[in-house]
Design a protein around this motif. Structure first.
Motif, PDB file in Angstrom:
ATOM      1  N   LEU A   1      -5.715 101.257  62.775  1.00 56.10           N
ATOM      2  CA  LEU A   1      -5.740 100.136  63.706  1.00 56.10           C
ATOM      3  C   LEU A   1      -4.352 100.003  64.336  1.00 56.10           C
ATOM      4  N   PRO A   2      -4.271  99.543  65.579  1.00 49.93           N
ATOM      5  CA  PRO A   2      -2.952  99.306  66.182  1.00 49.93           C
ATOM      6  C   PRO A   2      -2.361  97.996  65.698  1.00 49.93           C
ATOM      7  N   ASP A   3      -1.039  97.833  65.871  1.00 50.26           N
ATOM      8  CA  ASP A   3      -0.388  96.572  65.503  1.00 50.26           C
ATOM      9  C   ASP A   3      -1.023  95.412  66.254  1.00 50.26           C
ATOM     10  N   SER A   4      -1.263  95.608  67.534  1.00 46.98           N
ATOM     11  CA  SER A   4      -1.962  94.601  68.349  1.00 46.98           C
ATOM     12  C   SER A   4      -2.902  95.350  69.278  1.00 46.98           C
ATOM     13  N   LEU A   5      -4.091  94.760  69.461  1.00 47.68           N
ATOM     14  CA  LEU A   5      -5.091  95.439  70.276  1.00 47.68           C
ATOM     15  C   LEU A   5      -4.622  95.540  71.724  1.00 47.68           C
ATOM     16  N   PRO A   6      -4.560  96.772  72.278  1.00 48.25           N
ATOM     17  CA  PRO A   6      -4.125  96.922  73.680  1.00 48.25           C
ATOM     18  C   PRO A   6      -5.217  96.481  74.653  1.00 48.25           C
ATOM     19  N   ALA A   7      -4.800  96.213  75.884  1.00 47.31           N
ATOM     20  CA  ALA A   7      -5.769  95.868  76.930  1.00 47.31           C
ATOM     21  C   ALA A   7      -6.598  97.095  77.267  1.00 47.31           C
ATOM     22  N   THR A   8      -7.815  96.849  77.772  1.00 48.06           N
ATOM     23  CA  THR A   8      -8.680  97.965  78.161  1.00 48.06           C
ATOM     24  C   THR A   8      -8.075  98.662  79.381  1.00 48.06           C
ATOM     25  N   PRO A   9      -7.698  99.949  79.250  1.00 49.95           N
ATOM     26  CA  PRO A   9      -7.073 100.638  80.389  1.00 49.95           C
ATOM     27  C   PRO A   9      -8.074 100.881  81.515  1.00 49.95           C
ATOM     28  N   ALA A  10      -7.566 100.782  82.740  1.00 48.01           N
ATOM     29  CA  ALA A  10      -8.319 101.188  83.939  1.00 48.01           C
ATOM     30  C   ALA A  10      -7.420 102.170  84.677  1.00 48.01           C
ATOM     31  N   VAL A  11      -7.786 103.459  84.673  1.00 53.43           N
ATOM     32  CA  VAL A  11      -6.907 104.506  85.198  1.00 53.43           C
ATOM     33  C   VAL A  11      -7.622 105.307  86.274  1.00 53.43           C
ATOM     34  N   SER A  12      -6.801 106.048  87.028  1.00 58.16           N
ATOM     35  CA  SER A  12      -7.338 106.968  88.043  1.00 58.16           C
ATOM     36  C   SER A  12      -6.540 108.263  87.959  1.00 58.16           C
ATOM     37  N   ASN A  13      -6.975 109.262  88.692  1.00 57.53           N
ATOM     38  CA  ASN A  13      -6.314 110.570  88.646  1.00 57.53           C
ATOM     39  C   ASN A  13      -5.405 110.815  89.850  1.00 57.53           C
ATOM     40  N   VAL A  14      -4.780 109.734  90.368  1.00 54.87           N
ATOM     41  CA  VAL A  14      -3.899 109.831  91.540  1.00 54.87           C
ATOM     42  C   VAL A  14      -2.525 110.305  91.107  1.00 54.87           C
TER      43      VAL A  14
END
Length: 632
Positions: free
Chosen positions: A126-139
């Protein structure tokens, strides 16, 4: 018989891994002479546990209480067992203390047992704190291709277990759809990235970035999986999975990033609501368990009172029980004040624990005639002081210049002592050789020992041997004449005061007991009448029943109060807010093209449970500590 302390036995070499089970605890109540009191009600003994190390014998308010386990076949008499009690899931120092409720106001506490709860085997990352849900692109922009940064992974519960483990973490990207072949790749056009795992954690300091122009379906959800590879671990560690959204368009990715932030905020808020509702649900279930247990206890005690011919009214029960207890105590006091036979021979001071006392004080006899003849038969021994050791006997001998008789138990050859359970001589191999008259019985079977039963059996086994008590001289002569046909006949004493020695001699003043008043108080005392013990048992049962009625009333009131609180406008508003947030979350996830999260599905199912008229009761072994902490 006064309880003075609790003795606790357990495996002191055992370790206490988080989430495991404690070793068995065996608790006994000891009297002033360190003997185990065997007629203790196990329900009066409790196991209390709290976080931290307490000071003194005072128990903190915030404790977890365990009751005694059910009796098994291997139960030793006088011990209460605490089996399969769950160790807390958080590492740290905990204190355990056992208590015995002597009555409504007095409680006897054991010494505090301090245990160190250590990390258990690793379970999952588990992470120390839950990260935000990533939204990524291939730019081209690196920040738009960054999945995570500064991620620290460790075992769940933050117990930091596995400090001795060395290995690696392999990051991969997977698709929820198994037939999807267009999977995004990391920078460098690779499908996996490795990170070192050392001392129980992996620190992903450098950013984890997608490759520019990486493959992947637009507006698709993918899963970033961190798989541990730890060769020294016996059981594989569960990986950590992080969902992210992939886009081929930069503007769309920026727009959706806002939605993912809203989704994360809603998920967090829903999680808080669900935890609150789950805890409320569990608390109601636990309260219902307590009510059921209290009802069972009250019914059981009522049935026990019926066995004592004590019927209770349906109304004003407590008032009736209080008055009945008071009356029973007065009756018991009256029995105690009744005159009974006592030994007036002064006892020897018990300054030394190796001194048991004079023989006249070690036993009691209920029957007056038997007490007279046995006391007379042992007249030369009644003043003798019994000690455990020859050293103690010698000390008394020296103090009294040899005037005091002494008997050290360590000087007795025990192999020649009679078997306390041996049948009378007219019974051989389970058969009656002849029909006796005069109610013969071993003299030793008429003795009761207030203390030191085992030592007293040694003393009187040696002094009385197989001496038999029988009604009168004619019956004694008849008995001896028949016994000598098959075996040796021991000394016979009659309730009328006659004695036939083991060699057959009888008659004369030497073999006739004088009247009781001629024994000058050197006579075994009479035990407390059986009616006294009957009253004691009834009083104890009534007091237990009263406590059970008060407990049942209390838990019923608590449950009713809590159930009413669930129907308040504030509670209905919270349910409505939760439903709206769950609806908004589903709409956002639809816009993002994500599959519905497990939390939302679980929340909808549990909402149905919350709206149901009755809450299912979970198993009794509920994590009560977790419930109480969450509810606070």
């Amino acid at each position: 018989m006064k309880p003075v302390r609790l003795n606790v036995k357990y495996d002191k070499n055992a370790s206490f891994p988080a989430g495991g089970t404690f070793p068995d605890f065996m608790v006994s109540v000891l009297s002033e002479d360190d003997n185990i009191i065997k007629n203790i009600n196990p329900a009066r003994i409790s196991m209390n546990m709290w976080e931290g190390q307490g000071s003194g014998t005072r128990i903190p308010i915030d404790v977890t209480t365990f009751s005694c386990s059910k009796v098994k076949d291997d139960k030793e008499e006088g011990f209460s067992y605490f089996r399969d009690k769950v160790i807390p899931e958080r590492v740290g120092t905990y204190s355990i203390q056992f208590t015995f409720a002597m009555d409504k106001t007095n409680v006897l506490s054991s010494d505090q047992i301090v245990v160190e709860v250590v990390p258990n085997d690793p379970v999952r990352l588990l992470p120390d704190s839950l990260p935000a849900t990533p939204a990524v692109s291939n730019v081209r922009t690196v920040t738009s291709r960054t999945l995570v940064k500064d991620l620290h992974l460790h075992d769940e519960y933050n117990n930091r277990t596995g400090f001795d483990l060395v290995g690696r973490i392999i990051a991969k990207i997977k698709s929820p759809s198994e037939d999807d072949t267009e999977i995004p790749q990391f920078q460098g056009k690779v499908s996996a990235v490795e990170f070192p795992f050392d001392r129980g954690s992996a620190e992903i300091v450098s950013n984890l970035v997608l490759a520019e122009n990486s493959p992947g379906r637009d507006s698709t959800e993918y899963i970033l999986v961190f798989e541990p590879d730890l060769p020294a671990l016996r059981k594989p560690l569960e990986p950590y999975r992080l969902s992210f959204m992939f886009y081929n368009d930069y503007k769309k990715q920026q727009q959706m990033a806002t939605l993912t932030r809203e989704r994360d905020q809603l998920s967090q808020s829903i999680g808080v609501y669900r935890n609150w509702f789950d805890t409320t649900n569990q608390l109601v279930a636990e309260m219902r368990c307590q009510v059921k247990e209290a009802e069972t206890r009250e019914t059981h005690l009522k049935n026990e009172l019926r066995k004592q011919q004590i019927e209770l009214p349906q109304t004003n029960t407590l008032q009736y029980v209080d008055s009945l207890i008071k009356q029973k105590m007065l009756d018991q006091e009256g029995v105690m004040k009744q005159p009974r036979r006592t030994c007036t021979l002064p006892n020897y001071p018990k300054g030394n624990q190796d001194v048991l006392g004079k023989i006249a004080h070690l036993a009691q006899i209920e029957d007056n005639e038997a007490a007279k003849v046995i006391s007379w038969h042992l007249a030369s021994d009644m003043d003798c002081v019994v000690t455990l050791t020859t050293e103690a006997a010698r000390s008394i001998f020296d103090e009294t210049q040899g005037r005091q008789q002494v008997l050290p138990l360590d000087s007795i050859y025990k192999k020649t002592l009679p078997d306390w359970n041996r049948p009378l001589p007219h019974l051989r191999n389970g058969k009656i050789c002849f029909k006796p008259v005069g109610n013969p019985i071993f003299a030793r079977d008429l003795l009761t020992f207030p203390d030191n039963v085992e030592h007293c059996q040694t003393v009187f086994g040696m002094l009385l041997g197989d001496t038999i008590i029988i009604d009168n001289l004619d019956a004694a002569n008849h008995y001896r004449k028949e016994v000598v046909k098959i075996t040796h006949c021991p000394t016979l004493l009659t309730r009328e005061g006659d004695r036939i020695r083991s060699n057959g001699k009888f008659g004369g003043l030497q073999n006739k007991a004088p009247p009781m008043d001629k024994l000058r108080g050197m006579v075994f005392g009479a035990p407390m009448p059986k009616l006294y013990s009957t009253f004691s048992g009834q009083i104890d049962l009534l007091q237990q029943y009263r406590a059970a009625v008060v407990k049942l009333d209390s838990v019923n009131k608590d449950l009713d109060l809590h159930l009413r609180s669930l129907n308040t406008p504030e509670m209905q508003k919270k349910k409505q807010e939760l439903a709206e947030q769950e609806k908004n979350l589903m709409l956002i996830e639809q816009k993002l093209g994500m599959t519905p999260s497990d939390k939302v599905t679980e929340s909808l199912l549990q909402s149905i449970m919350l709206d149901a008229s009755d809450t299912p009761i979970p198993p009794k072994r509920m994590r009560r500590e977790t419930v109480k902490k969450l509810y606070r």
